[in-house]
Design a protein around this motif. Structure first.
Motif, PDB file in Angstrom:
ATOM      1  N   ASN A 151     -14.021-105.789 -28.182  1.00 30.64           N
ATOM      2  CA  ASN A 151     -14.336-105.350 -29.776  1.00 30.64           C
ATOM      3  C   ASN A 151     -15.990-105.203 -28.771  1.00 30.64           C
ATOM      4  O   ASN A 151     -16.882-104.720 -29.797  1.00 30.64           O
ATOM      5  CB  ASN A 151     -14.242-106.312 -30.677  1.00 30.64           C
ATOM      6  CG  ASN A 151     -12.976-106.650 -31.304  1.00 30.64           C
ATOM      7  OD1 ASN A 151     -12.103-105.736 -31.005  1.00 30.64           O
ATOM      8  ND2 ASN A 151     -12.949-107.967 -31.230  1.00 30.64           N
ATOM      9  N   SER A 152     -16.348-105.139 -28.049  1.00 32.54           N
ATOM     10  CA  SER A 152     -17.223-104.684 -27.195  1.00 32.54           C
ATOM     11  C   SER A 152     -18.421-106.014 -27.555  1.00 32.54           C
ATOM     12  O   SER A 152     -19.483-105.941 -28.118  1.00 32.54           O
ATOM     13  CB  SER A 152     -17.690-103.361 -27.510  1.00 32.54           C
ATOM     14  OG  SER A 152     -17.171-102.138 -27.287  1.00 32.54           O
ATOM     15  N   ASN A 185     -17.580-105.414 -19.110  1.00 35.50           N
ATOM     16  CA  ASN A 185     -16.760-105.437 -20.546  1.00 35.50           C
ATOM     17  C   ASN A 185     -15.501-106.351 -20.122  1.00 35.50           C
ATOM     18  O   ASN A 185     -15.858-106.497 -19.446  1.00 35.50           O
ATOM     19  CB  ASN A 185     -16.774-103.786 -20.803  1.00 35.50           C
ATOM     20  CG  ASN A 185     -15.500-103.107 -19.997  1.00 35.50           C
ATOM     21  OD1 ASN A 185     -15.481-103.463 -18.573  1.00 35.50           O
ATOM     22  ND2 ASN A 185     -15.949-101.697 -19.545  1.00 35.50           N
ATOM     23  N   ALA A 186     -14.886-106.499 -21.118  1.00 40.81           N
ATOM     24  CA  ALA A 186     -13.086-106.599 -21.100  1.00 40.81           C
ATOM     25  C   ALA A 186     -12.589-106.471 -19.830  1.00 40.81           C
ATOM     26  O   ALA A 186     -11.677-107.303 -19.631  1.00 40.81           O
ATOM     27  CB  ALA A 186     -12.586-106.794 -22.300  1.00 40.81           C
ATOM     28  N   TYR A 187     -13.000-105.025 -19.557  1.00 39.60           N
ATOM     29  CA  TYR A 187     -11.661-104.740 -18.521  1.00 39.60           C
ATOM     30  C   TYR A 187     -12.278-104.697 -16.986  1.00 39.60           C
ATOM     31  O   TYR A 187     -11.784-104.024 -15.733  1.00 39.60           O
ATOM     32  CB  TYR A 187     -11.275-103.249 -18.588  1.00 39.60           C
ATOM     33  CG  TYR A 187     -10.509-103.112 -20.083  1.00 39.60           C
ATOM     34  CD1 TYR A 187      -9.437-103.543 -20.206  1.00 39.60           C
ATOM     35  CD2 TYR A 187     -12.361-102.441 -20.904  1.00 39.60           C
ATOM     36  CE1 TYR A 187      -9.158-103.176 -21.614  1.00 39.60           C
ATOM     37  CE2 TYR A 187     -10.852-102.142 -22.277  1.00 39.60           C
ATOM     38  CZ  TYR A 187     -10.047-103.071 -22.561  1.00 39.60           C
ATOM     39  OH  TYR A 187      -9.595-103.260 -23.676  1.00 39.60           O
ATOM     40  N   GLY A 188     -13.761-105.907 -17.297  1.00 34.85           N
ATOM     41  CA  GLY A 188     -14.212-105.968 -15.715  1.00 34.85           C
ATOM     42  C   GLY A 188     -15.268-104.797 -15.041  1.00 34.85           C
ATOM     43  O   GLY A 188     -16.096-104.781 -13.898  1.00 34.85           O
ATOM     44  N   GLU A 189     -15.085-103.887 -15.808  1.00 35.45           N
ATOM     45  CA  GLU A 189     -16.066-102.625 -15.598  1.00 35.45           C
ATOM     46  C   GLU A 189     -17.880-102.672 -15.809  1.00 35.45           C
ATOM     47  O   GLU A 189     -17.845-103.678 -17.130  1.00 35.45           O
ATOM     48  CB  GLU A 189     -15.759-101.394 -16.313  1.00 35.45           C
ATOM     49  CG  GLU A 189     -13.857-101.112 -16.209  1.00 35.45           C
ATOM     50  CD  GLU A 189     -13.731 -99.897 -17.054  1.00 35.45           C
ATOM     51  OE1 GLU A 189     -12.633 -99.212 -16.827  1.00 35.45           O
ATOM     52  OE2 GLU A 189     -13.904 -99.846 -18.154  1.00 35.45           O
ATOM     53  N   VAL A 190     -18.857-102.161 -15.096  1.00 38.40           N
ATOM     54  CA  VAL A 190     -19.954-102.459 -15.737  1.00 38.40           C
ATOM     55  C   VAL A 190     -19.933-101.674 -16.455  1.00 38.40           C
ATOM     56  O   VAL A 190     -19.572-100.634 -17.550  1.00 38.40           O
ATOM     57  CB  VAL A 190     -20.424-101.497 -14.496  1.00 38.40           C
ATOM     58  CG1 VAL A 190     -22.278-101.553 -14.827  1.00 38.40           C
ATOM     59  CG2 VAL A 190     -20.865-102.508 -13.576  1.00 38.40           C
ATOM     60  N   ASP A 191     -20.844-102.185 -17.979  1.00 40.59           N
ATOM     61  CA  ASP A 191     -21.167-101.791 -18.758  1.00 40.59           C
ATOM     62  C   ASP A 191     -22.308-102.163 -19.110  1.00 40.59           C
ATOM     63  O   ASP A 191     -23.325-102.728 -18.711  1.00 40.59           O
ATOM     64  CB  ASP A 191     -20.044-102.234 -19.835  1.00 40.59           C
ATOM     65  CG  ASP A 191     -19.629-101.834 -21.255  1.00 40.59           C
ATOM     66  OD1 ASP A 191     -20.920-100.574 -21.793  1.00 40.59           O
ATOM     67  OD2 ASP A 191     -19.334-101.482 -21.434  1.00 40.59           O
ATOM     68  N   ASN A 192     -23.107-102.163 -20.680  1.00 38.19           N
ATOM     69  CA  ASN A 192     -24.327-102.445 -20.763  1.00 38.19           C
ATOM     70  C   ASN A 192     -24.541-102.830 -21.748  1.00 38.19           C
ATOM     71  O   ASN A 192     -23.695-102.672 -23.146  1.00 38.19           O
ATOM     72  CB  ASN A 192     -25.464-101.048 -20.244  1.00 38.19           C
ATOM     73  CG  ASN A 192     -25.432 -99.804 -21.384  1.00 38.19           C
ATOM     74  OD1 ASN A 192     -25.614-100.276 -22.357  1.00 38.19           O
ATOM     75  ND2 ASN A 192     -24.794 -99.289 -20.132  1.00 38.19           N
TER      76      ASN A 192
END
Ligand code: ADP
Ligand code: ASP
Ligand code: MG
Length: 438
Positions: A151-152, A185-192
């Protein structure tokens, strides 16, 4: 353990980085969260904009300008040839990495990686400086422990567990440096955690390690009683309740990111807002304590749209408000202010992505009037109904200004006024004059 966060201006030049190092090397063990050097995240966003528009030349020009600036910083920051060499090599890799994005396809995924590099660079630079100066410091990468769920929302359990792994791998360090803002994020990708989100990082880390205190170091001596960007003669507020700080942050006091209050509040950890430029100033303490009967501060939230639905048919009908709210809900649009009367309801929103669709659906219920270019002025303090007279003080201050909507009673900490954005500065100044400067 304490958690200290330093914002963009606090690490904005090599000299500022040296000043930060003076503040964090007192022998106490701590986690230090850093933002990108001021201006860097904006440049990285600009690079991404060029790449979305398929303009690699524009992107390369911004990358080159930024690289030149960073090379100069290295010359000014370090004293030893060895650390200059090491940091230049690291930065070369960073800028080559940024350039690599000018060649392939460009999506949100690449953009998130690009905007993450500002914090990665600032934290490496400061850690290298600490090590050069002989301090017992290490870098713990935020991408190894800071994570959001499907859910971010931050995954506090994961953060707690993985942060502990990082700390345990580096026992007996005095200073743990890490990046604000960036996460996976929940998928392991770089996020902020959204622009300005380094405050949130600090608060999440504070909650994860059950810190004794979270310090947010910035370029001003605490939360002021009005927005210093628009109003003269503002002054710092010594103490705020978590709820008061949350209202002020949500309604536009840029010093604190709105999401930052919640984790600290739930964990019961006091937050201090302090000034890197004037470290002995008392700043603002945010805690669970309330100062009874005081109006604390005023803030303004921009880019507000007001929607009024008037309907004689629906007059006081049960279920009417639910139907109205369901429309906003179905377009994931949250409502800030609300006022009701016998003949209708007025709401305000700040996300206008789906405005046309929302208005179309609302027209089923009655006449719809939309006013754009509004702002919410929010007066914050201990304002429960026992504390008589504060409404009249606030409305007296706004007597020359057309007020479109008033909201009070949703919490004991705020009274909000919806006015035209053109009147914002005048309203803020007048509130300062009436509430604080007499
Ligand atoms: P940082 O880069 O350290 O995160 P920010 O720019 O996000 O710093 O926040 C600090 C700025 O917030 C101040 O320079 C000030 O202009 C602005 N600001 C807006 N409202 C307030 C307020 N009520 N009190 C203090 N600062 C405020
Ligand atoms: N560097 C990020 C920004 O400029 C995060 C932060 O500074 O809080 O938005
Ligand atoms: Mg900030």
């Amino acid at each position: 353990m304490k958690v200290l966060k330093f914002g963009g201006t606090s690490v904005g030049t090599p000299q500022r980085m040296k000043d930060v190092v003076k503040l964090i090397t007192d022998g106490e063990q701590k986690i230090v969260v850093l933002s990108a050097m001021s201006g860097t995240t904006n440049s990285l966003v600009e690079i991404s904009d060029y790449l979305y528009k398929k303009n690699p030349e524009g992107a390369n020009e911004t990358i080159n300008t930024l690289e030149k600036k960073y090379k100069k910083h290295v010359e000014e920051l370090y004293t030893t040839a060895e650390m200059k060499q090491k940091t230049l090599a690291f930065l070369k890799e960073e800028f080559d990495y940024l350039r690599s994005f000018t060649k392939g396809i460009f999506t949100m995924f690449e953009e998130k990686i690009i905007v993450a590099q500002g914090e990665i660079m600032s934290t490496n630079m400061v850690t290298n400086y600490l090590i050069e100066q002989g301090y017992n410091a290490t870098l713990i990468p935020a991408l190894e422990f800071m994570r959001t769920d499907k859910n971010s929302e931050p995954d506090l359990e994961y953060i707690r567990e993985k942060l502990k792994v990082q700390l345990d791998e580096n026992p007996e360090k005095e200073i743990y440096i890490t990046q604000g803002f960036i996460c996976r994020n929940a998928y392991g990708e770089v996020d902020n955690l959204q622009r300005g989100g380094s405050d949130y990082t600090a608060s999440l880390i504070g909650a994860a390690v059950n810190a004794s205190e979270i310090q947010i170091w910035t370029d001003i001596d605490g939360m002021h009683n009005n927005d210093p960007r628009f109003v003269e003669n503002t002054s710092p507020v010594n103490h705020l309740h978590f709820e008061e700080a949350a209202e002020l942050a949500y309604f536009g006091a840029k010093i604190l990111h709105p999401t930052c209050v919640q984790p600290a509040k739930y964990a019961g950890i006091p937050v201090k807002l302090l000034n890197t430029m004037d470290p002995t100033a008392p700043g603002t303490v945010i805690s669970n304590e309330t100062e009874r009967g005081k109006i604390k501060a005023v803030a303004a939230k921009d880019n507000i749209t007001a929607i009024k639905i008037t309907s004689s048919r629906m007059l006081l009908a049960y279920g009417f408000l639910r139907k109205v709210f369901e429309i906003f809900e179905s377009y994931k649009t949250s409502i800030d202010m609300i006022a009701t009367s016998e003949v209708g309801v007025s709401v305000s929103i700040d996300n206008t992505t789906h405005l046309d669709a929302i208005v179309n659906e609302l027209k089923k219920f009655g006449h719809v009037q939309v006013d754009k270019n509004m702002c919410i002025i929010c007066v914050v303090g201990d304002l429960d109904a026992e504390n008589v007279g504060f409404e009249s003080k606030a409305t007296e201050a706004l007597k020359e200004i057309p007020v479109r909507m008033i909201s009070y009673g949703g919490s004991n900490h705020n009274i909000s006024f919806l006015i035209s954005a053109d009147d914002k500065k005048k309203a803020l100044q007048s509130l300062s004059d009436h509430l604080f400067n007499n």
